[in-house]
Design a protein around this motif. Sequence first.
Motif, short mmCIF file in Angstrom:
data_model
loop_
_atom_site.label_atom_id
_atom_site.label_comp_id
_atom_site.label_asym_id
_atom_site.label_seq_id
_atom_site.Cartn_x
_atom_site.Cartn_y
_atom_site.Cartn_z
N ARG A 1 0.83 -1.21 0.00
CA ARG A 1 0.00 0.00 0.00
C ARG A 1 0.85 1.25 0.00
O ARG A 1 0.57 2.21 -0.72
CB ARG A 1 -0.92 -0.01 1.22
CG ARG A 1 -2.13 -0.89 1.02
CD ARG A 1 -2.87 -1.14 2.32
NE ARG A 1 -4.26 -1.55 2.05
CZ ARG A 1 -5.04 -2.14 2.92
NH1 ARG A 1 -4.60 -2.41 4.14
NH2 ARG A 1 -6.27 -2.47 2.60
N LEU A 2 1.89 1.26 0.82
CA LEU A 2 2.74 2.45 0.90
C LEU A 2 3.52 2.64 -0.40
O LEU A 2 3.65 3.77 -0.90
CB LEU A 2 3.69 2.33 2.09
CG LEU A 2 3.03 2.44 3.47
CD1 LEU A 2 4.04 2.19 4.59
CD2 LEU A 2 2.34 3.78 3.65
N LEU A 3 4.05 1.53 -0.93
CA LEU A 3 4.79 1.61 -2.18
C LEU A 3 3.93 2.19 -3.29
O LEU A 3 4.32 3.14 -3.99
CB LEU A 3 5.30 0.22 -2.58
CG LEU A 3 5.91 0.09 -3.97
CD1 LEU A 3 7.14 0.98 -4.12
CD2 LEU A 3 6.29 -1.37 -4.26
N GLY B 1 1.11 3.74 -2.91
CA GLY B 1 0.65 5.07 -2.53
C GLY B 1 1.63 6.10 -3.05
O GLY B 1 1.24 7.13 -3.62
N MET B 2 2.90 5.80 -2.90
CA MET B 2 3.93 6.71 -3.42
C MET B 2 3.86 6.79 -4.94
O MET B 2 3.83 7.88 -5.52
CB MET B 2 5.32 6.24 -2.99
CG MET B 2 6.46 7.06 -3.55
SD MET B 2 8.10 6.43 -3.08
CE MET B 2 8.32 7.13 -1.46
N THR C 1 14.12 6.96 -9.58
CA THR C 1 14.10 7.58 -8.25
C THR C 1 13.12 6.86 -7.33
O THR C 1 13.43 6.60 -6.16
CB THR C 1 13.69 9.07 -8.36
OG1 THR C 1 14.60 9.73 -9.23
CG2 THR C 1 13.74 9.73 -6.99
N VAL C 2 11.94 6.56 -7.85
CA VAL C 2 10.94 5.86 -7.04
C VAL C 2 11.48 4.52 -6.57
O VAL C 2 11.37 4.16 -5.39
CB VAL C 2 9.64 5.64 -7.84
CG1 VAL C 2 8.70 4.70 -7.10
CG2 VAL C 2 8.95 6.96 -8.10
N ARG D 1 14.54 3.62 -6.16
CA ARG D 1 15.58 3.80 -5.15
C ARG D 1 15.00 4.20 -3.80
O ARG D 1 15.34 3.62 -2.77
CB ARG D 1 16.60 4.85 -5.63
CG ARG D 1 17.72 4.25 -6.46
CD ARG D 1 18.84 5.23 -6.61
NE ARG D 1 18.36 6.45 -7.27
CZ ARG D 1 19.13 7.45 -7.66
NH1 ARG D 1 20.44 7.38 -7.44
NH2 ARG D 1 18.64 8.50 -8.25
N LEU D 2 14.12 5.19 -3.82
CA LEU D 2 13.56 5.68 -2.55
C LEU D 2 12.72 4.62 -1.84
O LEU D 2 12.90 4.35 -0.66
CB LEU D 2 12.69 6.93 -2.78
CG LEU D 2 13.40 8.23 -3.12
CD1 LEU D 2 12.44 9.40 -2.92
CD2 LEU D 2 14.62 8.42 -2.23
N ALA D 3 11.82 4.04 -2.59
CA ALA D 3 10.86 3.13 -1.95
C ALA D 3 11.43 1.73 -1.74
O ALA D 3 11.36 1.19 -0.65
CB ALA D 3 9.59 3.05 -2.78
N ASP E 1 14.57 0.60 -1.83
CA ASP E 1 15.78 0.46 -1.03
C ASP E 1 15.45 0.31 0.45
O ASP E 1 16.15 -0.40 1.18
CB ASP E 1 16.71 1.68 -1.25
CG ASP E 1 17.48 1.55 -2.56
OD1 ASP E 1 17.23 0.58 -3.30
OD2 ASP E 1 18.33 2.42 -2.84
N GLY E 2 14.40 1.00 0.88
CA GLY E 2 14.01 0.91 2.28
C GLY E 2 13.36 -0.41 2.64
O GLY E 2 13.17 -0.72 3.81
N MET E 3 13.00 -1.19 1.61
CA MET E 3 12.30 -2.44 1.86
C MET E 3 13.19 -3.67 1.77
O MET E 3 12.79 -4.77 2.17
CB MET E 3 11.16 -2.60 0.84
CG MET E 3 10.10 -1.52 0.96
SD MET E 3 8.87 -1.65 -0.35
CE MET E 3 8.23 -3.29 -0.01
#
Lengths: 198, 198
Positions: A155-157, A159-160, A184-185, A187-189, A191-193
């Motif tokens: 959902r968060l992924l 959502g972004m 960019t998306v 990398r940002l999303a 990478d944190g997962m």
Amino acid sequence: MTTAKRDAYTPETLLAVAVRVFNERGYDGTSMEHLSRAAGISKSSIYHHVAGKEELLRRAVSRALDGLFGILDEPGAATGRAIERVEYVTRRTVEVLTTELPHVTLLLRVRGNTRTERWALERRREFDQRVSDLLKDAVAEGDLRADVDIRLATRLLFGMVNSIVEWYRPQPGGSPDGDQLAETVVRLALDGMRAPGR
Amino acid sequence: MTTAKRDAYTPETLLAVAVRVFNERGYDGTSMEHLSRAAGISKSSIYHHVAGKEELLRRAVSRALDGLFGILDEPGAATGRAIERVEYVTRRTVEVLTTELPHVTLLLRVRGNTRTERWALERRREFDQRVSDLLKDAVAEGDLRADVDIRLATRLLFGMVNSIVEWYRPQPGGSPDGDQLAETVVRLALDGMRAPGR
DNA sequence: GTCTATACCGTGATAGAC
DNA sequence: GTCTATCACGGTATAGAC
């Protein structure tokens, strides 16, 4: 020249106008009067091309849904490690979102007041479920951190990703900045997962 | 007992009903008839409490905006390293979003057809700008990776945060799962934005 | 504070001429 | 293929009784 004089509307060209106005004013906030003024023809002329307002909505969201579900049928979404398939689908979703921007924007704003809208919501949930299954596989293969709820992460992924329609506007020059955005998306999303150490 | 008989509506209690219906059907998709049925009183009775539909919208989004801007005035948003302030504001935004869920949901869905809606959009942009400035500071202090456009990062971060309203529903038991949600968001989104080695 | 009744206008949609 | 004219209905909002 049998059909030559000026440019007459077709359901297709009329759709382009309608989708633009729908996105500016919202579907419910758009009247047939608004559409007729934007198209430069009378209300009744619109009914010559389409059955009504809802058909225009259906055509628009159908196109968006076709684009999104099409991703899942591509080789990149079906082969390789699950984490790579997640990344591929994420990247391609951003691309479809930018290339089919008006239609996807409309799809993402549907509320559910009419049958068409409820159908669209149902299909969206179906797509989300398919992606969520991909993430589940990636956790099972040890590539995504297991301490975050899969449904929540999906959902968060997305959502972004989906929020891109709120501000992205294609460049007049037609530069392929959709690819850079997708990068960019991811990398940002993503990478944190990722699981630590992977 | 002078004012005792049953429960009569006040602008406040009526607002709660209106916000719920607005979120279900969309603001434009909601008629005064819908509101009157949901409230169990007649249309004209609603006009006794509020000037009209738009006042209900204004009250609702005002509450959401007050909650959001209030965050920026808190000590945690004004002291310490910028990266910590970004994290604080992100966390608190998730919390405000969950505690003021109906009002913020409405705020995030306004289109801009009326004066009230345009005012709400303007204030939202103002909030985004304030947060974007925070991220800019964090890059200047070397805590956020410099290879990502700040404006883009802000948009994606708050795109993820704002998308929470699309699915989050408070638990009946009142468990404080908003905190846990904020924690996940901070890890997923902010971890991907940190400068390498920090 | 709530009601019924109503004003007045914009809505989606249709009929039929050109 | 487009138009003008029109329909039946629902929209926001108000008047005035109780």
